[in-house]
Design a protein around this motif. Structure first.
Motif, PDB file in Angstrom:
ATOM      1  N   TRP A 163       0.843  -1.184   0.000  1.00  0.00           N
ATOM      2  CA  TRP A 163       0.000   0.000   0.000  1.00  0.00           C
ATOM      3  C   TRP A 163       0.880   1.237   0.000  1.00  0.00           C
ATOM      4  N   THR A 164       0.284   2.353  -0.375  1.00  0.00           N
ATOM      5  CA  THR A 164       0.945   3.645  -0.306  1.00  0.00           C
ATOM      6  C   THR A 164      -0.107   4.697   0.017  1.00  0.00           C
ATOM      7  N   MET A 165       0.289   5.946   0.103  1.00  0.00           N
ATOM      8  CA  MET A 165      -0.605   7.001   0.571  1.00  0.00           C
ATOM      9  C   MET A 165      -0.467   8.228  -0.316  1.00  0.00           C
ATOM     10  N   SER A 166      -1.578   8.954  -0.493  1.00  0.00           N
ATOM     11  CA  SER A 166      -1.577  10.217  -1.227  1.00  0.00           C
ATOM     12  C   SER A 166      -2.405  11.216  -0.446  1.00  0.00           C
ATOM     13  N   ASP A 167      -2.044  12.507  -0.529  1.00  0.00           N
ATOM     14  CA  ASP A 167      -2.855  13.520   0.151  1.00  0.00           C
ATOM     15  C   ASP A 167      -3.853  14.179  -0.782  1.00  0.00           C
ATOM     16  N   SER A 168      -3.973  13.675  -2.012  1.00  0.00           N
ATOM     17  CA  SER A 168      -4.990  14.152  -2.942  1.00  0.00           C
ATOM     18  C   SER A 168      -5.603  12.939  -3.631  1.00  0.00           C
ATOM     19  N   PRO A 169      -6.879  13.025  -4.045  1.00  0.00           N
ATOM     20  CA  PRO A 169      -7.528  11.860  -4.658  1.00  0.00           C
ATOM     21  C   PRO A 169      -6.870  11.454  -5.960  1.00  0.00           C
ATOM     22  N   VAL A 170      -6.781  10.148  -6.180  1.00  0.00           N
ATOM     23  CA  VAL A 170      -6.184   9.603  -7.393  1.00  0.00           C
ATOM     24  C   VAL A 170      -7.265   9.173  -8.378  1.00  0.00           C
ATOM     25  N   GLY A 171      -8.326   8.558  -7.863  1.00  0.00           N
ATOM     26  CA  GLY A 171      -9.382   8.035  -8.726  1.00  0.00           C
ATOM     27  C   GLY A 171     -10.175   9.118  -9.407  1.00  0.00           C
ATOM     28  N   GLN A 172     -10.705   8.822 -10.596  1.00  0.00           N
ATOM     29  CA  GLN A 172     -11.500   9.766 -11.372  1.00  0.00           C
ATOM     30  C   GLN A 172     -12.900   9.242 -11.639  1.00  0.00           C
ATOM     31  N   GLY A 173     -13.152   7.988 -11.295  1.00  0.00           N
ATOM     32  CA  GLY A 173     -14.431   7.378 -11.617  1.00  0.00           C
ATOM     33  C   GLY A 173     -15.336   7.239 -10.405  1.00  0.00           C
ATOM     34  N   SER A 174     -16.335   6.367 -10.526  1.00  0.00           N
ATOM     35  CA  SER A 174     -17.346   6.212  -9.485  1.00  0.00           C
ATOM     36  C   SER A 174     -17.074   5.014  -8.593  1.00  0.00           C
ATOM     37  N   SER A 175     -15.940   4.344  -8.758  1.00  0.00           N
ATOM     38  CA  SER A 175     -15.630   3.173  -7.948  1.00  0.00           C
ATOM     39  C   SER A 175     -14.313   3.364  -7.218  1.00  0.00           C
ATOM     40  N   ARG A 213       3.986   2.749  -9.194  1.00  0.00           N
ATOM     41  CA  ARG A 213       4.983   2.346  -8.194  1.00  0.00           C
ATOM     42  C   ARG A 213       4.435   1.264  -7.268  1.00  0.00           C
ATOM     43  N   LEU A 214       3.157   1.379  -6.910  1.00  0.00           N
ATOM     44  CA  LEU A 214       2.564   0.382  -6.028  1.00  0.00           C
ATOM     45  C   LEU A 214       2.499  -0.981  -6.700  1.00  0.00           C
ATOM     46  N   LEU A 215       2.120  -1.012  -7.976  1.00  0.00           N
ATOM     47  CA  LEU A 215       2.022  -2.291  -8.683  1.00  0.00           C
ATOM     48  C   LEU A 215       3.387  -2.944  -8.863  1.00  0.00           C
ATOM     49  N   GLU A 216       4.440  -2.143  -8.947  1.00  0.00           N
ATOM     50  CA  GLU A 216       5.786  -2.706  -9.040  1.00  0.00           C
ATOM     51  C   GLU A 216       6.163  -3.468  -7.776  1.00  0.00           C
ATOM     52  N   ARG A 217       5.543  -3.112  -6.653  1.00  0.00           N
ATOM     53  CA  ARG A 217       5.835  -3.793  -5.389  1.00  0.00           C
ATOM     54  C   ARG A 217       4.991  -5.035  -5.193  1.00  0.00           C
TER      55      ARG A 217
END
Length: 354
Positions: free
Chosen positions: A68-80, A98-102
């Motif tokens: 897992w990782t963390m962001s301080d702004s939303p990443v998703g653009q859709g409804s799910s 980067r997360l998928l590489e891990r």
């Protein structure tokens, strides 16, 4: 103080399959709700249950050791909450890549979960004599109300652009470290025409300015996707030679427009529901991106947008216009048209490539 952060969690194996099933279930519920808006309460509840189960699955996986990782702004653009479902095409967002590489094996999916009360730092000003500094004051200096609001908003945009240029990686700065983050623009309370035309002024590329992405914060404290400024070369003339369509930005707001426009860009019943303003902004942005892509797929389009003054709708729509023009220059031209209580509609400054 607490901070709202966004957890990105990779799911693999059986958890991946369960996440995909919940994603498909919620998507089907949304499709049914959209096809029957007069009686969609049951399908909306099904969608909410599936999304809640998806988030609970992701949090349980994180507790069990999933990447897992963390962001301080939303990443998703859709409804799910499920962000990434196609391992054959690389994800656009670098944090997801980067997360998928891990992840241990290919084929993982990524779920975004809002963490509304994450621990955050409380930054206090230095106090030499025990006195808090006075708040900055701004004087209208005899200007009329609308003119004063425009001058102040323009100054806010100038400060936001300058501080964003000094902090190009501000999205990775923790929310509590406010002194290292650029100033946010606050669209709340800005009149419709002032908000639209002033944003248009600062979106245009000019020598020695931008491009930068500036934070957006609404009056309720919610933070939206950054807005690109200095990002697109703009022309001011409005001579549409392409297919011309007229839309009310939102349905129902001004019913006298029904005989003038070709349709409504947004459904008031969907946009005006109680939610954080940043979520409304994101919903409008996502909807507008899809609709602009569909309209311009058959060739150039010119739009007259008769606007209501809901700030998240205005900001979300024009952010989508800017991103569309960055990707497909010349495919779109937009003329804002503003409602006036004391007379006919008034035209704003066009948003179009030169």
């Amino acid at each position: 103080m607490s901070a709202e952060l966004f957890l990105l969690i990779a799911l693999e194996g059986g958890q991946r399959d369960e996440a995909m099933a919940l994603h498909d279930r919620s998507r089907s519920a949304l499709t049914r709700a959209a096809s029957n808006p007069a009686d969609n309460a049951i399908d909306v509840a099904r969608y909410e249950r599936a999304q809640s189960a998806l988030e609970a699955l992701a949090l349980a996986a994180r507790a069990a050791g999933a990447p897992w990782t963390m962001s301080d702004s939303p990443v998703g653009q859709g409804s799910s909450a499920l962000l990434y479902t196609a391992p054959h095409s690389p994800p656009a967002h670098p944090a997801v890549r980067r997360l998928l590489e891990r992840a241990a094996a290919p084929g993982a999916v990524v779920v975004e979960v809002v963490w509304p009360f994450a621990p955050g730092a409380t930054v206090l000003p230095e106090r030499g004599n025990g006195q808090l500094p006075s708040a900055r004051r701004w004087s209208a200096q005899g200007m009329r109300a609308k003119e004063a609001i425009q001058v102040r908003f323009r100054g806010q945009l100038e400060v936001a652009m300058r501080t964003a240029a000094e902090s190009p990686n501000f999205s990775r700065v923790p929310p509590g470290m406010a002194g290292q983050r650029p100033e946010a623009i606050v669209p709340s309370g800005i009149p419709n025409a002032v908000l639209t035309d002033t944003l248009r002024e600062f979106v245009a590329q000019v020598p020695g300015r931008g491009p930068v992405d500036v934070p957006v914060r609404y009056r309720d404290g919610s933070c939206a996707r950054p807005f690109p400024l200095g990002a697109v070369p703009m022309g001011r003339n409005w001579e549409p030679t392409a297919r011309l369509l007229s839309f009310a930005l939102m349905s129902i707001r001004h019913v006298e427009l029904d005989v003038t426009v070709d349709g409504a860009w947004l459904r008031n019943s969907e946009i005006s529901r109680p939610r954080p303003m940043a979520q409304t902004d994101e919903l409008v942005y996502d909807t507008s991106r899809r609709q602009l892509a569909a309209l311009t797929g058959a060739g150039q389009v010119a739009l007259e947008i008769y606007q209501s003054g809901l700030e998240p709708a205005v900001v979300g729509f024009y952010r989508a216009v800017v991103d569309h023009l960055r990707e497909q220059p010349g495919s779109l031209a937009v003329l804002p048209v503003f409602y006036r209580d004391d007379g006919p509609f008034g035209e704003g400054v066009p948003w179009r490539s030169p």
